[in-house]
Write a protein that holds these residues in place. Structure first.
Motif, PDB file in Angstrom:
ATOM      1  N   LYS A 166      60.548 -26.878 -32.143  1.00  0.00           N
ATOM      2  CA  LYS A 166      59.231 -26.407 -32.751  1.00  0.00           C
ATOM      3  C   LYS A 166      59.369 -27.273 -34.065  1.00  0.00           C
ATOM      4  O   LYS A 166      58.260 -27.405 -34.695  1.00  0.00           O
ATOM      5  CB  LYS A 166      59.419 -24.888 -32.833  1.00  0.00           C
ATOM      6  CG  LYS A 166      58.172 -24.535 -33.649  1.00  0.00           C
ATOM      7  CD  LYS A 166      56.950 -24.667 -32.825  1.00  0.00           C
ATOM      8  CE  LYS A 166      55.698 -23.982 -33.427  1.00  0.00           C
ATOM      9  NZ  LYS A 166      54.665 -24.290 -32.562  1.00  0.00           N
ATOM     10  N   LYS A 169      58.015 -30.651 -33.746  1.00  0.00           N
ATOM     11  CA  LYS A 169      56.331 -30.754 -33.499  1.00  0.00           C
ATOM     12  C   LYS A 169      55.742 -30.384 -34.782  1.00  0.00           C
ATOM     13  O   LYS A 169      54.729 -30.931 -35.158  1.00  0.00           O
ATOM     14  CB  LYS A 169      56.216 -29.593 -32.544  1.00  0.00           C
ATOM     15  CG  LYS A 169      56.239 -29.901 -31.036  1.00  0.00           C
ATOM     16  CD  LYS A 169      55.606 -28.854 -30.173  1.00  0.00           C
ATOM     17  CE  LYS A 169      54.060 -29.125 -30.217  1.00  0.00           C
ATOM     18  NZ  LYS A 169      53.330 -28.182 -29.377  1.00  0.00           N
ATOM     19  N   HIS A 172      55.753 -33.474 -36.878  1.00  0.00           N
ATOM     20  CA  HIS A 172      54.518 -34.391 -36.652  1.00  0.00           C
ATOM     21  C   HIS A 172      53.017 -33.728 -37.255  1.00  0.00           C
ATOM     22  O   HIS A 172      52.123 -34.443 -37.290  1.00  0.00           O
ATOM     23  CB  HIS A 172      54.235 -34.320 -35.167  1.00  0.00           C
ATOM     24  CG  HIS A 172      55.399 -35.402 -34.727  1.00  0.00           C
ATOM     25  ND1 HIS A 172      55.341 -36.775 -34.729  1.00  0.00           N
ATOM     26  CD2 HIS A 172      56.429 -35.020 -34.001  1.00  0.00           C
ATOM     27  CE1 HIS A 172      56.286 -37.384 -34.222  1.00  0.00           C
ATOM     28  NE2 HIS A 172      57.115 -36.179 -33.702  1.00  0.00           N
ATOM     29  N   SER A 173      52.929 -32.480 -37.444  1.00  0.00           N
ATOM     30  CA  SER A 173      51.484 -32.023 -37.867  1.00  0.00           C
ATOM     31  C   SER A 173      51.380 -31.546 -39.286  1.00  0.00           C
ATOM     32  O   SER A 173      50.418 -31.788 -39.795  1.00  0.00           O
ATOM     33  CB  SER A 173      51.518 -30.417 -37.213  1.00  0.00           C
ATOM     34  OG  SER A 173      52.514 -29.481 -37.494  1.00  0.00           O
TER      35      SER A 173
END
Length: 282
Positions: A166, A169, A172-173
């Motif tokens: 998580k 992820k 990346h965001s």
């Protein structure tokens, strides 16, 4: 070079100060061989690596205003070291739980936080309550239903891999700066590498226990023999791995809260700190 010989091997029937072993795991270090009051001296005292790193991180968390989550994580980090010290000192089952369960709880905190972050209120509530309920259910099963340490290791691994997945992820965001992304990946690789290396040494200690014991007794003697206690090295490398993994999460949390410009990663020798920068007078 042998400075001192190891004490004579104790008979299998020997019962130490804390009574018969009730833990579900016993390690390669010979029980009570160096002290009548401490079952595994090296495996006990290497846990001070956890405690020292946790105390420093608690101080850093307070100084750099990281809030309650990282205070709890620091305290949990220290409790793992204290619990593990008591476990290896006594080899009693109740202290084994004081070693193993805090490892799960201190990882469940960031797990619930990272998966609930930036979610609608209902989903955020469900992730946090769900993490608590599943962790409580694991605790009940592990204590009262099935005491196999493999269950603990699997659940602990799931929590860690979940946090890693998580957070990657999330990088990346939310992390838009390439240099900051690179720093985060380097810190993650450092933390995981220390875990893996410590796990490798621990397993060599397990697989080659009889050979290592022979080397300690007949070649190295004391004090050099203590450096071949692989589980003790596992404590040291795991402590460092946990420390850098917390630092990795702290860096990411500054981006998640939009405060990345207020913080800077600072190195003090081999130790890193996410440091709050003082505002310059205009």
């Amino acid at each position: 070079m042998v400075f001192f010989d190891y004490p004579d091997k104790l008979p299998d029937s020997y019962v130490g100060f804390w009574g018969p072993v009730t833990a579900t795991i016993d390690w390669c270090e010979e029980n009570y061989i160096l002290s009548p009051y401490i079952a595994e001296v090296v495996n006990s005292f290497t846990n001070f690596a956890f405690v020292a790193l946790a105390i420093y991180h608690l101080y850093s968390t307070y100084k750099n205003q990281f809030g309650g989550l990282y205070v709890y994580i620091s305290l949990g980090f220290a409790s793992v070291g204290i619990g593990s010290f008591l476990f290896h000192m006594t080899l009693l089952y109740e202290y084994q739980l004081m070693d193993e369960l805090p490892m799960v709880y201190v990882t469940a905190l960031p797990f619930g936080y990272i998966f609930s972050w930036n979610q609608p209120p209902v989903k955020r509530y469900l992730w946090r309550i769900g993490t608590f309920v599943v962790t409580a259910l694991f605790t009940y099963i592990y204590i009262f239903v099935h005491r196999d340490p493999t269950i603990h290791q699997i659940f602990y691994a799931i929590l860690n891999f979940g946090v890693i997945y998580k957070t990657i992820k999330t990088i990346h965001s939310v992390v838009t700066d390439p240099a900051s992304r690179k720093t985060l990946y380097k810190m993650l690789v450092l933390a995981v590498s220390l875990f893996i290396f410590g796990f490798f040494i621990w397993n060599m200690d397990f697989v080659l226990c009889s050979q290592l014991t022979d080397v300690r007794r007949n070649i190295l003697g004391l004090p050099l023999g203590v450096f071949t206690e692989g589980h003790g090295w596992w404590h040291i490398f795991t402590g460092l791995g946990v420390y850098y993994f917390i630092i990795y999460n702290q860096i990411l949390s500054t981006w998640m809260s939009g405060r990345q410009d207020s913080y800077k990663l600072v190195w003090h020798g081999i130790f890193a700190e996410v440091q709050l920068q003082k505002e310059k007078d205009e």
